[in-house]
Design a protein around this motif. Structure first.
Motif, PDB file in Angstrom:
ATOM      1  N   CYS A 163       0.859  -1.185   0.000  1.00 15.14           N
ATOM      2  CA  CYS A 163       0.000   0.000   0.000  1.00 15.14           C
ATOM      3  C   CYS A 163       0.894   1.233   0.000  1.00 15.14           C
ATOM      4  N   ALA A 164       0.681   2.087  -0.981  1.00 14.10           N
ATOM      5  CA  ALA A 164       1.413   3.358  -1.045  1.00 14.10           C
ATOM      6  C   ALA A 164       0.551   4.435  -0.407  1.00 14.10           C
ATOM      7  N   MET A 165       1.177   5.248   0.436  1.00 16.10           N
ATOM      8  CA  MET A 165       0.440   6.290   1.159  1.00 16.10           C
ATOM      9  C   MET A 165       1.372   7.464   1.435  1.00 16.10           C
ATOM     10  N   ALA A 166       0.782   8.580   1.798  1.00 17.39           N
ATOM     11  CA  ALA A 166       1.594   9.738   2.174  1.00 17.39           C
ATOM     12  C   ALA A 166       2.396   9.410   3.427  1.00 17.39           C
ATOM     13  N   SER A 167       3.581   9.968   3.515  1.00 19.20           N
ATOM     14  CA  SER A 167       4.456   9.640   4.642  1.00 19.20           C
ATOM     15  C   SER A 167       3.889  10.091   5.986  1.00 19.20           C
ATOM     16  N   ASP A 168       2.957  11.059   5.968  1.00 23.25           N
ATOM     17  CA  ASP A 168       2.341  11.497   7.226  1.00 23.25           C
ATOM     18  C   ASP A 168       0.954  10.890   7.431  1.00 23.25           C
ATOM     19  N   ASP A 169       0.609   9.898   6.637  1.00 18.53           N
ATOM     20  CA  ASP A 169      -0.665   9.201   6.805  1.00 18.53           C
ATOM     21  C   ASP A 169      -0.634   8.433   8.132  1.00 18.53           C
ATOM     22  N   PRO A 170      -1.731   8.393   8.882  1.00 20.38           N
ATOM     23  CA  PRO A 170      -1.746   7.627  10.139  1.00 20.38           C
ATOM     24  C   PRO A 170      -1.337   6.166   9.955  1.00 20.38           C
ATOM     25  N   LEU A 171      -1.674   5.590   8.795  1.00 20.15           N
ATOM     26  CA  LEU A 171      -1.304   4.190   8.547  1.00 20.15           C
ATOM     27  C   LEU A 171       0.196   4.014   8.368  1.00 20.15           C
ATOM     28  N   ALA A 172       0.911   5.093   8.069  1.00 23.20           N
ATOM     29  CA  ALA A 172       2.350   4.986   7.837  1.00 23.20           C
ATOM     30  C   ALA A 172       3.103   4.619   9.106  1.00 23.20           C
ATOM     31  N   ARG A 173       2.469   4.789  10.260  1.00 21.48           N
ATOM     32  CA  ARG A 173       3.122   4.434  11.522  1.00 21.48           C
ATOM     33  C   ARG A 173       3.135   2.921  11.742  1.00 21.48           C
ATOM     34  N   ARG A 174       2.354   2.206  10.941  1.00 23.78           N
ATOM     35  CA  ARG A 174       2.299   0.749  11.087  1.00 23.78           C
ATOM     36  C   ARG A 174       3.367   0.077  10.206  1.00 23.78           C
ATOM     37  N   ARG A 175       3.728  -1.149  10.585  1.00 24.31           N
ATOM     38  CA  ARG A 175       4.680  -1.912   9.776  1.00 24.31           C
ATOM     39  C   ARG A 175       3.987  -2.583   8.594  1.00 24.31           C
ATOM     40  N   GLY A 184     -12.079   2.207   3.463  1.00 25.02           N
ATOM     41  CA  GLY A 184     -12.806   3.469   3.515  1.00 25.02           C
ATOM     42  C   GLY A 184     -12.082   4.619   2.856  1.00 25.02           C
ATOM     43  N   ARG A 185     -10.962   4.331   2.192  1.00 19.02           N
ATOM     44  CA  ARG A 185     -10.164   5.379   1.561  1.00 19.02           C
ATOM     45  C   ARG A 185     -10.478   5.471   0.064  1.00 19.02           C
ATOM     46  N   THR A 186      -9.916   6.495  -0.576  1.00 19.10           N
ATOM     47  CA  THR A 186     -10.029   6.616  -2.034  1.00 19.10           C
ATOM     48  C   THR A 186      -8.788   6.003  -2.659  1.00 19.10           C
ATOM     49  N   LEU A 187      -9.012   5.018  -3.496  1.00 12.81           N
ATOM     50  CA  LEU A 187      -7.944   4.219  -4.076  1.00 12.81           C
ATOM     51  C   LEU A 187      -7.651   4.697  -5.496  1.00 12.81           C
ATOM     52  N   LEU A 188      -6.381   4.984  -5.785  1.00 17.89           N
ATOM     53  CA  LEU A 188      -5.977   5.366  -7.146  1.00 17.89           C
ATOM     54  C   LEU A 188      -5.636   4.110  -7.931  1.00 17.89           C
ATOM     55  N   VAL A 189      -6.237   3.949  -9.103  1.00 17.17           N
ATOM     56  CA  VAL A 189      -6.010   2.749  -9.909  1.00 17.17           C
ATOM     57  C   VAL A 189      -5.714   3.137 -11.352  1.00 17.17           C
ATOM     58  N   ASP A 190      -5.022   2.242 -12.045  1.00 17.76           N
ATOM     59  CA  ASP A 190      -4.798   2.343 -13.486  1.00 17.76           C
ATOM     60  C   ASP A 190      -5.453   1.122 -14.110  1.00 17.76           C
ATOM     61  N   ILE A 222      -0.865  10.624  -4.473  1.00 15.12           N
ATOM     62  CA  ILE A 222      -0.806   9.927  -3.185  1.00 15.12           C
ATOM     63  C   ILE A 222      -0.096  10.778  -2.147  1.00 15.12           C
ATOM     64  N   SER A 223       0.928  11.501  -2.556  1.00 16.89           N
ATOM     65  CA  SER A 223       1.694  12.317  -1.601  1.00 16.89           C
ATOM     66  C   SER A 223       0.855  13.424  -0.974  1.00 16.89           C
ATOM     67  N   THR A 224      -0.285  13.766  -1.582  1.00 13.17           N
ATOM     68  CA  THR A 224      -1.153  14.793  -1.005  1.00 13.17           C
ATOM     69  C   THR A 224      -1.888  14.298   0.227  1.00 13.17           C
ATOM     70  N   GLY A 225      -1.952  12.985   0.414  1.00 10.04           N
ATOM     71  CA  GLY A 225      -2.666  12.415   1.548  1.00 10.04           C
ATOM     72  C   GLY A 225      -4.126  12.132   1.284  1.00 10.04           C
ATOM     73  N   ARG A 226      -4.634  12.521   0.129  1.00 16.06           N
ATOM     74  CA  ARG A 226      -6.049  12.294  -0.188  1.00 16.06           C
ATOM     75  C   ARG A 226      -6.301  10.895  -0.726  1.00 16.06           C
ATOM     76  N   TYR A 227      -5.263  10.231  -1.179  1.00 15.88           N
ATOM     77  CA  TYR A 227      -5.436   8.940  -1.839  1.00 15.88           C
ATOM     78  C   TYR A 227      -4.431   7.934  -1.298  1.00 15.88           C
ATOM     79  N   VAL A 228      -4.728   6.664  -1.545  1.00 15.67           N
ATOM     80  CA  VAL A 228      -3.770   5.578  -1.328  1.00 15.67           C
ATOM     81  C   VAL A 228      -3.739   4.744  -2.598  1.00 15.67           C
ATOM     82  N   GLY A 229      -2.738   3.914  -2.713  1.00 15.97           N
ATOM     83  CA  GLY A 229      -2.637   3.009  -3.850  1.00 15.97           C
ATOM     84  C   GLY A 229      -2.184   1.648  -3.385  1.00 15.97           C
ATOM     85  N   VAL A 230      -2.553   0.619  -4.123  1.00 15.10           N
ATOM     86  CA  VAL A 230      -2.059  -0.730  -3.853  1.00 15.10           C
ATOM     87  C   VAL A 230      -1.338  -1.192  -5.105  1.00 15.10           C
ATOM     88  N   THR A 231      -0.108  -1.637  -4.946  1.00 13.90           N
ATOM     89  CA  THR A 231       0.732  -1.908  -6.103  1.00 13.90           C
ATOM     90  C   THR A 231       1.648  -3.091  -5.840  1.00 13.90           C
TER      91      THR A 231
END
Length: 284
Positions: A163-175, A184-190, A222-231
């Motif tokens: 999962c790609a997320m902004a470095s200050d996303d609350p989830l970024a504190r997890r391993r 519940g997030r907005t997912l960016l997809v291609d 993704i770096s804006t914090g509004r989105y996440v991605g799975v890659t």
């Protein structure tokens, strides 16, 4: 109207060599053959291409325009011939977002050591077949099943989903994270080339999606914090960006990495590429 390549070569040779005599020498034919070939081209086009005097030969205004086209056509034909005959000396491997992740440098080095007679070129093409269908490559690295009617493929390895997320996303504190953490997030997809769809989630817990078609745009958004991605894991190795972090999705199935080629015309080095990539992924 039938225009032949020999006529175009004749016109170019006359202009470049300066005389019919020198053009004949360059082409390896008689001067009379050069004159006949030029005449047949002028007759086919219905225009005069050259002004000939006892001392020099110069293109007419129309001749200059035809000459420019002739040079371009002959150049493209030469490119076509090189493309068709270089199959044994060059291997183009296409990819969309990420090539082979951390295995990319090793693949390039090991290939050069094992197959020095075949030049390896990695080509980025953001299409569903990573450039294979478009003719931009001989083999393609893809991470979803190809069209089995046209292409053959081999799975060379597996990669974790991250999962790609902004470095200050609350989830970024997890391993690591779970799919439910990002439902519940907005997912960016291609949708054209990506490996992620909402089918990874239960029907009643799927994230909303927005679409992007370029990995750089994907990372910026993704770096804006509004989105996440799975890659695929390879993306994290190939695209390390300030402001974006990657965390493993521990309950998502891994992604199969496939090498794909045209069913009716495999490159002679296909099997060697499969074996080397399989070895690299297995040794990881």
């Amino acid at each position: 109207m039938d225009i032949e390549l020999r006529q175009l070569r004749c016109l170019v040779a006359i202009v470049e060599e300066g005389t019919f005599t020198d053009a004949a020498i360059a082409l390896g034919v008689s001067q009379a053959a050069v004159s006949r070939t030029l005449a047949s081209l002028e007759q086919a086009l219905g225009v005069r291409l050259l002004r000939r005097t006892s001392r020099e030969v110069n293109p007419t205004a129309t001749g200059l325009r035809v000459l420019a086209h002739a040079r371009r056509v002959l150049g493209e034909v030469d490119d076509l011939v090189r493309e068709a005959t270089s199959g044994h000396t060059r291997l183009r491997v296409g990819y969309a977002w990420s090539a082979l992740g951390r295995h990319t440098p090793a693949f390039q080095r090991r290939w050069r050591e094992a197959r020095p007679e075949v030049d390896l070129h990695l080509v980025r093409v953001n299409s569903a077949t990573a450039g294979l269908a478009e003719g931009a490559c001989d083999l393609a690295v893809v991470r979803r099943p190809p069209d089995g009617r046209r292409f053959d493929s081999a799975i060379v390895g597996l990669e974790r989903r991250l999962c790609a997320m902004a470095s200050d996303d609350p989830l970024a504190r997890r391993r690591s994270v779970r799919l439910a953490d990002i439902s519940g997030r907005t997912l960016l997809v291609d949708r054209r080339t990506g490996t992620t769809t909402t089918d990874l989630w239960p029907p009643d817990a799927r994230p909303t999606t927005e679409e992007t078609h370029d990995v750089d745009d994907w990372l910026v958004m993704i770096s804006t914090g509004r989105y996440v991605g799975v890659t695929a894991e390879a993306t994290a190795h190939q695209y390390r960006r300030s402001g974006v972090v990657y965390r493993p999705v521990r309950d998502a199935e891994p992604i199969a990495v496939r090498l794909v080629w045209w069913r009716d015309g495999p490159h002679p080095a296909t099997q060697a590429a499969i074996e080397l990539l399989t070895e690299l992924y297995r040794s990881a």
